[in-house]
Design a protein around this motif. Structure first.
Motif, PDB file in Angstrom:
ATOM      1  N   GLY A  16       0.858  -1.173   0.000  1.00 42.36           N
ATOM      2  CA  GLY A  16       0.000   0.000   0.000  1.00 42.36           C
ATOM      3  C   GLY A  16       0.892   1.219   0.000  1.00 42.36           C
ATOM      4  N   SER A  17       0.286   2.396  -0.103  1.00 37.14           N
ATOM      5  CA  SER A  17       1.131   3.577  -0.206  1.00 37.14           C
ATOM      6  C   SER A  17       1.121   4.346   1.105  1.00 37.14           C
ATOM      7  N   ALA A  18       2.017   5.309   1.207  1.00 39.19           N
ATOM      8  CA  ALA A  18       2.149   6.104   2.422  1.00 39.19           C
ATOM      9  C   ALA A  18       0.897   6.965   2.622  1.00 39.19           C
ATOM     10  N   THR A  19       0.630   7.350   3.882  1.00 36.77           N
ATOM     11  CA  THR A  19      -0.562   8.131   4.201  1.00 36.77           C
ATOM     12  C   THR A  19      -0.364   9.600   3.855  1.00 36.77           C
ATOM     13  N   GLN A  20       0.865  10.039   3.759  1.00 35.77           N
ATOM     14  CA  GLN A  20       1.143  11.443   3.532  1.00 35.77           C
ATOM     15  C   GLN A  20       2.218  11.597   2.478  1.00 35.77           C
ATOM     16  N   GLN A  21       2.292  12.832   1.935  1.00 33.84           N
ATOM     17  CA  GLN A  21       3.415  13.143   1.076  1.00 33.84           C
ATOM     18  C   GLN A  21       4.438  13.899   1.907  1.00 33.84           C
ATOM     19  N   TYR A  22       5.697  13.673   1.591  1.00 29.63           N
ATOM     20  CA  TYR A  22       6.744  14.305   2.391  1.00 29.63           C
ATOM     21  C   TYR A  22       7.657  15.139   1.509  1.00 29.63           C
ATOM     22  N   PRO A  23       7.209  16.326   1.099  1.00 27.99           N
ATOM     23  CA  PRO A  23       8.117  17.182   0.341  1.00 27.99           C
ATOM     24  C   PRO A  23       9.271  17.619   1.239  1.00 27.99           C
ATOM     25  N   ALA A  24      10.449  17.720   0.639  1.00 30.62           N
ATOM     26  CA  ALA A  24      11.616  18.055   1.463  1.00 30.62           C
ATOM     27  C   ALA A  24      12.656  18.758   0.613  1.00 30.62           C
ATOM     28  N   PHE A  25      13.398  19.653   1.253  1.00 29.46           N
ATOM     29  CA  PHE A  25      14.550  20.288   0.623  1.00 29.46           C
ATOM     30  C   PHE A  25      15.746  19.932   1.484  1.00 29.46           C
ATOM     31  N   LYS A  26      16.404  18.846   1.079  1.00 30.12           N
ATOM     32  CA  LYS A  26      17.358  18.233   2.008  1.00 30.12           C
ATOM     33  C   LYS A  26      18.594  19.080   2.231  1.00 30.12           C
ATOM     34  N   LYS A  27      18.915  19.927   1.251  1.00 26.53           N
ATOM     35  CA  LYS A  27      20.126  20.730   1.400  1.00 26.53           C
ATOM     36  C   LYS A  27      20.030  21.634   2.625  1.00 26.53           C
ATOM     37  N   GLU A  28      18.814  22.185   2.826  1.00 25.35           N
ATOM     38  CA  GLU A  28      18.628  23.063   3.988  1.00 25.35           C
ATOM     39  C   GLU A  28      17.897  22.339   5.103  1.00 25.35           C
ATOM     40  N   VAL A  63      14.806  21.035   5.157  1.00 21.56           N
ATOM     41  CA  VAL A  63      13.431  21.536   5.321  1.00 21.56           C
ATOM     42  C   VAL A  63      12.448  20.419   4.961  1.00 21.56           C
ATOM     43  N   TYR A  64      11.580  20.118   5.890  1.00 24.63           N
ATOM     44  CA  TYR A  64      10.620  19.026   5.672  1.00 24.63           C
ATOM     45  C   TYR A  64       9.230  19.489   6.085  1.00 24.63           C
ATOM     46  N   PHE A  65       8.222  19.021   5.410  1.00 27.71           N
ATOM     47  CA  PHE A  65       6.849  19.092   5.926  1.00 27.71           C
ATOM     48  C   PHE A  65       6.039  17.988   5.287  1.00 27.71           C
ATOM     49  N   ALA A  66       4.855  17.769   5.834  1.00 31.11           N
ATOM     50  CA  ALA A  66       4.046  16.672   5.317  1.00 31.11           C
ATOM     51  C   ALA A  66       2.682  17.205   4.934  1.00 31.11           C
ATOM     52  N   VAL A  67       2.176  16.786   3.775  1.00 28.08           N
ATOM     53  CA  VAL A  67       0.805  17.145   3.385  1.00 28.08           C
ATOM     54  C   VAL A  67       0.049  15.872   3.082  1.00 28.08           C
ATOM     55  N   PRO A  68      -1.267  15.919   3.274  1.00 27.82           N
ATOM     56  CA  PRO A  68      -2.044  14.699   3.022  1.00 27.82           C
ATOM     57  C   PRO A  68      -1.879  14.230   1.577  1.00 27.82           C
ATOM     58  N   ASN A  69      -2.146  12.971   1.402  1.00 26.28           N
ATOM     59  CA  ASN A  69      -1.940  12.346   0.098  1.00 26.28           C
ATOM     60  C   ASN A  69      -2.773  12.939  -1.017  1.00 26.28           C
ATOM     61  N   ASN A  70      -3.967  13.396  -0.663  1.00 25.73           N
ATOM     62  CA  ASN A  70      -4.872  13.826  -1.725  1.00 25.73           C
ATOM     63  C   ASN A  70      -4.628  15.267  -2.164  1.00 25.73           C
ATOM     64  N   TRP A  71      -3.642  15.923  -1.621  1.00 22.92           N
ATOM     65  CA  TRP A  71      -3.314  17.276  -2.070  1.00 22.92           C
ATOM     66  C   TRP A  71      -2.480  17.180  -3.345  1.00 22.92           C
ATOM     67  N   HIS A  72      -2.679  18.194  -4.206  1.00 22.17           N
ATOM     68  CA  HIS A  72      -1.976  18.163  -5.482  1.00 22.17           C
ATOM     69  C   HIS A  72      -0.785  19.083  -5.455  1.00 22.17           C
ATOM     70  N   GLU A  73       0.271  18.618  -6.059  1.00 20.37           N
ATOM     71  CA  GLU A  73       1.506  19.387  -6.017  1.00 20.37           C
ATOM     72  C   GLU A  73       1.558  20.389  -7.164  1.00 20.37           C
ATOM     73  N   ILE A  74       2.029  21.614  -6.834  1.00 18.13           N
ATOM     74  CA  ILE A  74       2.387  22.561  -7.893  1.00 18.13           C
ATOM     75  C   ILE A  74       3.909  22.656  -7.804  1.00 18.13           C
ATOM     76  N   PHE A  94       6.043  21.307   9.779  1.00 19.36           N
ATOM     77  CA  PHE A  94       7.131  22.065   9.179  1.00 19.36           C
ATOM     78  C   PHE A  94       8.378  21.979  10.062  1.00 19.36           C
ATOM     79  N   THR A  95       9.427  21.382   9.503  1.00 15.69           N
ATOM     80  CA  THR A  95      10.643  21.104  10.283  1.00 15.69           C
ATOM     81  C   THR A  95      11.840  21.657   9.516  1.00 15.69           C
ATOM     82  N   VAL A  96      12.656  22.425  10.232  1.00 17.96           N
ATOM     83  CA  VAL A  96      13.851  22.964   9.585  1.00 17.96           C
ATOM     84  C   VAL A  96      15.080  22.497  10.350  1.00 17.96           C
TER      85      VAL A  96
END
Lengths: 764, 222
Positions: free
Chosen positions: B28-40, B42-53, B216-218
């Motif tokens: 099965g798939s993860a419950t959330q999406q985890y966009p991240a900017f690893k260089k700095e 920076v992490y946060f999580a948004v629900p799976n059904n949100w659409h990315e721009i 939101f985690t930095v």
């Protein structure tokens, strides 16, 4: 029978020996570890990847990390699934014999298909696949490390390594610093001593080896099997793996090896005699192992390989104690029983021979060990020559086992081991057993035909005027000539010719060269006349006696030119190859030896010189052996055996307890019997010389004039015929004989009065 | 000693069971999406059904700006990504302040110019989107109607700043913003997470929005 014993027997009865693979109906049961190891490995890897994901992203929940990993590392899951299916397959194969049988047949079929490729092709294919596998695995791992596609990651790795180098260098410096010295040292020490020649590197061919056709034919046969192994293998045999060439130095063993290298289409590896000498324990072993690794590789790549150990005696042996077999003897303590002078121990039963041999050799113990090898080198060589045929290679041993296949037996490495030595007794006996060295060929002195061929071969390279008959004669009078000595003689003859201002070799040049080689340069000492005459008479006595009584040897030359350790000599050669010796022959040998003493006494009015010492020594030696060992005397028992068991000879010999014996026994003691025999023979010699007084003086005269006479000339003088240099006919004329007799008389009186003889030597 | 075959085979189901339980639990798939900017970090999580721009779309939108220093400012943006429950939200709508009816979240990491770096403060962080501080301290006639629900310091491992939740009315439409603006310790970089939509929609999605803001985690530049 007690209850416990009964139980023991029961258990033993129930014991079944481990079934062969072919006898099993079902697959052999796996242990728990083998069942679970890959599943555990994959699970643990999976969890590690999940953990890595969570460490990478602090807000990631475990469940989501699990799900993410599942999606991104699906191949790991696939592997896990495959492993689970494999375990189910194994479980079924353990339970159901039909199922197992089906797969067994399938794998056999696959194996057969694979084996349709030749060993060589499979070797190269497997090498390519292995390399690709390695690169692919590396790419996947690097890809995971760099978050890149595996292919791109491959190009990142060198960069990363480069940037990490200073740090790594520091970390590793200490370790590297210590280790590298040893590594470098051992690496350098284990180099060298081994040369590989490829076909066409060497121009020598079998046709360049002369006079050893019988050995050459056998070698050709071995090479043929190496080149076309299917000839013997398809009939269930195997290619002979080893040849030992042994024989006196200079007989062409190395040349034969060189011609093999030139003749074969396989690589030829030449191992130097000193290759396994090493300063450190274990380097020799390393060298042997790396040599054979190389040989196996070459054997696979080219379908066969020839390896040649020159001077194989340098490999050493582990001492006599290890052998114990009857075949061994070392030069110093060689027993007549095993000599080739008679039929040896061949007619005895094996156990009798073995008793004789042990008695003789066990005392020596491990004295003869060592040699160049030592330190385990020889042992590892023995193992490599015929050790366990273990499966080799990573894929074969590990990957195949992982897939549940049995490792394949190693292919037939066709390695032909050739060893050459002139000291076969110095080789370890284990080295010579069939399976290691299957065939032993003696490269002896070349036959007469071979000598003729060799003379012709070397003469063809220079300008000469020798006839065929002369070459034949030359081959006859040089019975122990080898390729090396023949080459040397011809060269010496050429030097003689050039020094005399010619470029073409003539017959006298060859004879001169031969004499020079055999006798060394004469010392150019001019004897004073009376001494010259004495020496000439001494040698003439030998020569005349030899000419008259000795039929098994022909006179090669007679000389009164002083050499390094003789005043003059009469040298003889056997006219034909003869392998048995007889009493009459030995008696004539003794007569020839005693002729000098008898002659000196006869011609010098009872006086004799110390120059007969050597002659007496050889006469006594032969007489002793005849009486004590060869059964040519009045008793039968062997003195050699009697001395060994310290039981004394009949009538008491040397070492026997004869001190307090009776007068009769004393007279019969060995030494007395020998003296008695010699006494009888010297009387006989004197009689023969008396009858040949004229011949002796004539020959002495010819020797004084010409200094050195060939066998032909000696015969010419004695028989009054024409020789090659000397015309012997005048020596039958009464007038000349009278002159010679007068000169002799004058020389004898001059000898007693220590002055110059007052008669000039007569000239013809 | 010979084991009975059945005893030896007992381990097979155990192995299979362990393997299968792992596979099933993780499928099965993860419950959330985890966009991240690893260089700095920076992490946060948004629900799976949100659409990315995507970052690309957003960068393209910013590149359309024509004013003098727009290009320089755009060059300072290290990373930005937006999500919305509504597929129809365009990159342009992400950047303008018109009220939207679906929640939009914009995360942005931007380096500061030296003069910005010198003058940045918690107040200027609050003024990221609208001049909130000015509205509070120097209200004028033109000051729109606004309401601050929450304003608290936010201390992350690699940055510190403020999170402000407020609403205001623009062009007659009331919208709410959950704004987290953080500054790196060396004052060179700001990390912004902006979640906004019309107040009605905001109330409706409050739980999800709060969860996103709190995720939101930095970690900061390593």
């Amino acid at each position: 029978m007690s209850e416990i014993e009964q139980k023991k027997v029961d258990t033993l009865d129930k014991y079944r020996s481990r079934e062969r693979d072919s006898d099993r109906k079902v697959r052999v049961h796996l242990s728990l570890f083998d069942r679970t190891k890959f599943t555990s490995l994959f699970l643990i890897t999976f969890l590690v990847l999940v953990w890595a994901d969570m460490a990478d992203n602090p807000i990631l929940s475990f469940n989501d990390a699990l799900a993410n990993t599942f999606n991104t590392r699906w191949w790991l899951v696939a592997l896990l699934l495959v492993e689970v299916i494999r375990q189910i397959h194994f479980a079924l194969a353990e339970l159901l014999s039909k199922y197992h049988g089906f797969w067994l047949r399938y794998f056999k079929f696959v194996d057969r298909q694979v084996h349709r490729l030749s060993d060589w092709t499979r070797y190269r294919l497997s090498r390519v696949i292995k390399a690709l596998l390695f690169v692919a695995l590396l790419a996947v791992i690097l890809g995971a490390v760099y978050n890149e596609t595996p292919v791109r990651a491959l190009f990142f790795a060198p960069k990363a390594l480069w940037s990490a180098l200073p740090m790594l260098g520091q970390l590793l410096f200490a370790v590297v610093f210590i280790v590298i010295q040893f590594v470098a040292m051992f690496w350098f020490l284990s180099r060298g001593g081994i040369d590989t020649y490829f076909p066409d590197d060497i121009r020598t061919r079998f046709t360049d080896v002369w006079g050893q056709d019988h050995v050459l034919n056998r070698i050709r046969e071995n090479l043929l099997f190496l080149e076309r192994p299917e000839e013997i293998e398809k009939h269930g045999g195997y290619v002979p793996g080893g040849i030992l060439l042994w024989g006196p130095p200079g007989t062409g063993k190395t040349l034969m090896a060189e011609s093999m290298a030139g003749e074969t289409g396989k690589p030829f590896v030449f191992v130097d005699p000193g290759a396994f000498n090493a300063m450190f324990f274990g380097v020799g072993v390393m060298k042997v192992k790396s040599l054979f690794r190389k040989l196996r590789k070459l054997a696979l790549r080219y379908g066969g390989v020839v390896v040649f150990f020159d001077e194989a005696d340098s490999l050493g042996n582990r001492g006599n104690i290890s052998s114990g077999g009857p075949q061994r003897f070392d030069g110093k303590s060689q027993s007549a029983i095993f000599g080739d002078a008679c039929h040896g121990g061949n007619y005895l039963s094996e156990s009798a021979v073995s008793i004789l041999a042990r008695e003789k050799f066990v005392v020596g113990g491990a004295g003869g060990g060592g040699g160049g090898g030592g330190m385990g080198t020889l042992q590892s060589l023995l193992t490599e020559l015929s050790g366990l045929k273990k499966p080799r290679g990573f894929f074969n041993r590990i990957v195949r086992r992982t897939l549940g296949l049995r490792p394949k037996n190693p292919p037939k490495y066709r390695i032909l081991v050739v060893m050459a030595t002139n000291m076969p007794e110095a080789l370890d006996e284990a080295l010579l057993r069939p399976g290691r060295i299957d065939r032993m060929y003696r490269v002896g002195y070349p036959s007469k035909a071979g000598r003729i061929r060799t003379y012709e071969g070397y003469l063809a390279k220079v300008s000469h005027s020798l006839t065929e008959a002369e070459i034949d004669k030359l081959a006859t009078i040089t019975p122990y000539a080898t390729g090396a000595t023949i080459k040397d003689t011809i060269n010496e003859a050429l030097i003689t010719a050039i020094r005399n201002g010619r470029t073409s070799i003539t017959w006298p040049d060859v004879i001169k060269a031969k004499q020079l080689k055999e006798l060394g340069p004469s010392e150019d000492v001019e004897y004073i006349e009376r001494e010259r005459h004495a020496v000439a008479v001494h040698e003439a006595c030998h020569a005349v006696m030899a000419h008259r009584v000795r039929q098994h040897m022909a006179i090669d030359l007679a000389t009164i030119e002083k050499g390094s350790d003789y005043l003059g000599m009469v040298a003889s050669i056997p006219p034909d190859d003869q392998f048995t010796r007889w009493r009459t022959e030995y008696e004539s040998d003794i007569l020839v030896s005693l002729a000098s003493l008898a002659g000196e006494r006869l011609f010098f009015d009872g006086d004799n010189s110390s120059g007969v010492s050597g002659d007496l020594e050889s006469a006594t030696t032969i007489a002793s052996l005849m009486e004590g060992q060869w059964g040519m005397g009045s008793t039968i028992s062997s003195h050699a055996t009697a001395r060994r068991f310290e039981m004394g000879s009949p009538g008491g010999g040397k070492g026997g307890k004869s001190k307090g014996d009776t007068q009769a026994n004393m007279r019969m003691a060995l030494a007395d019997r020998i003296e008695q025999n010699l006494g009888l023979l010297i009387v006989k010699a004197e009689e023969i010389l008396k009858k040949n007084r004229n011949e002796v003086l004539a020959l002495a005269h010819a020797l004084e004039i010409h200094k050195t006479l060939s066998g032909e000339d000696v015969a010419a003088v004695i028989d009054g015929t024409v020789g090659s240099i000397v015309d012997g006919r005048p020596y039958k004329e009464k007038a000349l004989l009278a002159q010679i007799e007068r000169y002799h008389k004058a020389a004898v009186s001059a000898h007693f009065e220590h002055r110059t003889p007052d008669v000039e030597i007569p000239h013809i | 000693m010979l084991k009975s075959p059945l005893l030896a085979l007992r381990s097979v189901p155990v192995v299979i069971a362990i393997a299968m339980s792992f596979l099933l639990s993780s499928c099965g798939s993860a419950t959330q999406q985890y966009p991240a900017f690893k260089k700095e970090g920076v992490y946060f999580a948004v629900p799976n059904n949100w659409h990315e721009i995507t970052t690309k779309q957003l960068n393209a939108q910013e590149a359309l700006a024509t004013d003098a220093d727009a290009k320089d400012r755009a060059a300072m943006v290290q990373w930005q990504v937006a999500y919305s429950t509504d597929k129809a939200i365009t990159p342009a709508e992400v950047f303008n302040l018109n009220s939207v009816d679906a929640p939009v979240v914009l995360a942005r990491v931007r380096s500061l110019f030296p003069d910005e770096s010198n003058s940045v403060s918690n107040n200027s962080l609050r003024n990221m989107v609208v001049p909130l501080t000015t509205w509070v301290t120097e209200p004028t006639a033109t000051t729109p109607v606004y309401e601050i629900f929450d304003d608290q310091d936010r201390i992350e491992k690699g940055a510190r700043g403020v999170r402000t939740v407020f609403s205001f009315t623009l062009h007659g439409e009331k919208q709410s913003i959950d704004q987290t603006a953080l500054l790196s310790p060396d004052r060179s970089t700001i990390y912004v997470l902006l979640i906004r939509c019309s107040s009605l929609c905001f109330e409706k999605n409050k739980a999800a929005i709060t969860k996103i803001a709190e995720s939101f985690t930095v970690r900061g530049n390593k």
